[in-house]
Every structure is written in structure tokens, then in C-alpha cells.
Design a protein around this motif. Structure first.
Motif, PDB file in Angstrom:
ATOM      1  N   VAL A  50      -6.247   0.139  -5.585  1.00 57.00           N
ATOM      2  CA  VAL A  50      -5.669  -0.114  -4.272  1.00 57.00           C
ATOM      3  C   VAL A  50      -4.224  -0.572  -4.432  1.00 57.00           C
ATOM      4  CG1 VAL A  50      -6.471  -2.523  -4.210  1.00 57.00           C
ATOM      5  CG2 VAL A  50      -6.107  -1.295  -2.062  1.00 57.00           C
ATOM      6  N   MET A  51      -3.420  -0.318  -3.381  1.00 54.15           N
ATOM      7  CA  MET A  51      -2.047  -0.821  -3.353  1.00 54.15           C
ATOM      8  C   MET A  51      -1.865  -1.658  -2.093  1.00 54.15           C
ATOM      9  SD  MET A  51       1.613   1.185  -3.427  1.00 54.15           S
ATOM     10  CE  MET A  51       1.335   1.808  -5.071  1.00 54.15           C
ATOM     11  N   ILE A  52      -1.194  -2.798  -2.263  1.00 56.83           N
ATOM     12  CA  ILE A  52      -0.903  -3.708  -1.159  1.00 56.83           C
ATOM     13  C   ILE A  52       0.597  -3.901  -1.119  1.00 56.83           C
ATOM     14  CG2 ILE A  52      -1.239  -6.066  -0.290  1.00 56.83           C
ATOM     15  CD1 ILE A  52      -3.951  -6.012  -1.873  1.00 56.83           C
ATOM     16  N   THR A  53       1.153  -4.010   0.085  1.00 50.39           N
ATOM     17  CA  THR A  53       2.586  -4.215   0.223  1.00 50.39           C
ATOM     18  C   THR A  53       2.899  -5.224   1.308  1.00 50.39           C
ATOM     19  OG1 THR A  53       4.720  -3.120   0.590  1.00 50.39           O
ATOM     20  CG2 THR A  53       2.850  -2.252   1.815  1.00 50.39           C
ATOM     21  N   SER A  54       4.012  -5.883   1.153  1.00 49.52           N
ATOM     22  CA  SER A  54       4.615  -6.652   2.234  1.00 49.52           C
ATOM     23  C   SER A  54       4.997  -5.659   3.327  1.00 49.52           C
ATOM     24  CB  SER A  54       5.864  -7.375   1.697  1.00 49.52           C
ATOM     25  OG  SER A  54       6.815  -7.595   2.711  1.00 49.52           O
ATOM     26  N   PRO A  55       5.066  -6.093   4.584  1.00 44.96           N
ATOM     27  CA  PRO A  55       5.418  -5.169   5.658  1.00 44.96           C
ATOM     28  C   PRO A  55       6.913  -4.874   5.802  1.00 44.96           C
ATOM     29  CG  PRO A  55       4.859  -7.315   6.576  1.00 44.96           C
ATOM     30  CD  PRO A  55       4.579  -7.384   5.103  1.00 44.96           C
ATOM     31  N   TYR A  75      -2.464  -0.935   1.882  1.00 47.75           N
ATOM     32  CA  TYR A  75      -2.627  -1.972   2.904  1.00 47.75           C
ATOM     33  C   TYR A  75      -1.374  -2.835   2.961  1.00 47.75           C
ATOM     34  CZ  TYR A  75      -7.544  -0.809   2.173  1.00 47.75           C
ATOM     35  OH  TYR A  75      -8.729  -0.135   2.036  1.00 47.75           O
ATOM     36  N   GLU A  76      -1.053  -3.293   4.167  1.00 43.10           N
ATOM     37  CA  GLU A  76       0.021  -4.266   4.348  1.00 43.10           C
ATOM     38  C   GLU A  76      -0.590  -5.653   4.498  1.00 43.10           C
ATOM     39  OE1 GLU A  76       2.769  -3.456   7.526  1.00 43.10           O
ATOM     40  OE2 GLU A  76       2.902  -1.336   6.985  1.00 43.10           O
TER      41      GLU A  76
END
Length: 194
Positions: A50-55, A75-76
């Protein structure tokens, strides 16, 4: 074991001018895009879940360039937005030193609030993605806060300058987060500045 690679976003024009960005939403410049592409090439040699990022735009763009190679669920998470630097946002280092020599910026997010929200974000990742390999695209202030907290102040904020698109590696093992390495930049050697 939950593994997280913390990726600082690629370069922006404000990074190149040494202006503090904070939560001001600045996009990547061409160097930043090349750094993100080099990160993608480096990261595609491993398996990620999975990858998560700041918006903010600079992190989302970095994540999207990387994810074009990896095709992961993306996902943000607000927890990983950069620290707000109040009235200092947009100022160069020289401006900040002249106007705020004590480094206290009116309207700045308190350190305790920053560390609380990023640690809450780590707990949420661990809860939602246990025993997964996670890519987290965030900001220098956020990653430094995490490194500082996890190392009891030995590295991180005030001690470590993170390069744009650098990679740091933490993992959760035996009921604690451990730092494996930080500020890795070997994947960026072929990226020339603008």
C-alpha cells in the motif's frame, strides 16, 4: 512485522530557493518530478502492499509518479501533512533569521501537537495494515519528527537535514518502532538539479 519506507517528497521551487513551505501547497518542479521517477525505479525492485500520502500537492504528485510504476492502493492521511510554520511560511532562511531570531514563528504548529498527530498516524497504519510493506510519502518536518521521536532525539529534527526524495526505513518489531536507516539518497545519484 510492519515495514514503512518514509519518502520525502521531490523538490519544489521553494525547496530550491530554501523557502520554508509548511502547509503552503507548492507543486513539484522538474527536478522533483525526476527525483520521484528515480524513486519509483528504485522501489519497484521490492514488494509493497500500500502507499499512503499527505494530501498536499507536492506529496501527492510524488506518490502518483511513484505509483505509476507500482500500481498500489493509494490513500491520503491528514496525519502526515507538513507542520504549519505560521508567519514564517514562504520566508527564506535569511528572512527567518532576521525577523524571528528566536525561531518562534507566530501561528506555528506546536511540536507536541505535531508529534502526537504523526504518532497517531503511525498507530493507524499499524492497525489498518499489520504485517504489511507500506510506502509513506510525506514531508521533511514530519519525517524528522518521527525520526526524532523514535530515536529519543538522537536523529531527526534539529540534527538531520533530509534530502528531497530521500528514503528512510522504519519497522515495527517486538512491540516498538525501530529505525533501520534514514535519509538514503543513493537512488538519486543520476538526477541532476534544474
Amino acid at each position: 512485522m510492519t515495514i514503512i519506507y518514509l519518502i520525502r517528497h521531490g523538490e519544489t521551487d521553494w525547496n530550491a530557493m530554501e523557502r520554508i513551505q509548511g502547509q503552503t501547497d507548492i507543486p513539484l518542479n522538474e527536478t522533483g518530478k525526476r527525483q520521484a521517477a528515480a524513486s519509483a525505479s528504485h522501489l519497484k525492485t521490492a514488494d509493497w502492499d500500500v502507499m499512503i500520502t499527505s494530501p498536499l500537492a507536492r506529496t501527492k504528485e510524488t506518490a502518483e509518479i511513484i505509483n505509476a510504476e507500482l500500481n498500489l492502493p493509494l490513500y491520503e492521511m491528514e496525519n502526515f501533512v507538513e507542520r504549519g510554520f505560521g508567519q514564517a511560511e514562504g520566508m527564506t532562511l535569511a528572512d527567518r533569521a532576521a525577523i524571528f531570531p528566536d525561531r518562534i514563528y507566530p501561528g506555528q504548529e506546536e511540536w507536541a501537537d505535531l508529534t502526537r498527530r504523526v504518532l497517531d498516524g503511525l498507530a493507524e497504519i499499524r492497525q489498518n495494515f499489520p504485517d504489511r510493506n507500506v510506502l509513506l510519502v510525506s514531508h521533511g518536518g514530519v519525517i524528522n519528527a518521527l525520526l526524532s521521536e523514535l530515536s529519543n532525539g538522537e536523529i531527526g529534527s534539529g540534527k538531520t537535514k533530509l534530502t528531497n526524495a530521500s528514503i528512510s526505513h522504519i519497522h515495527f518489531q517486538e512491540e516498538q518502532w525501530l529505525i533501520r536507516d534514514f535519509n538514503r539518497t543513493d537512488h538519486l545519484l543520476s538526477v541532476e538539479p534544474q
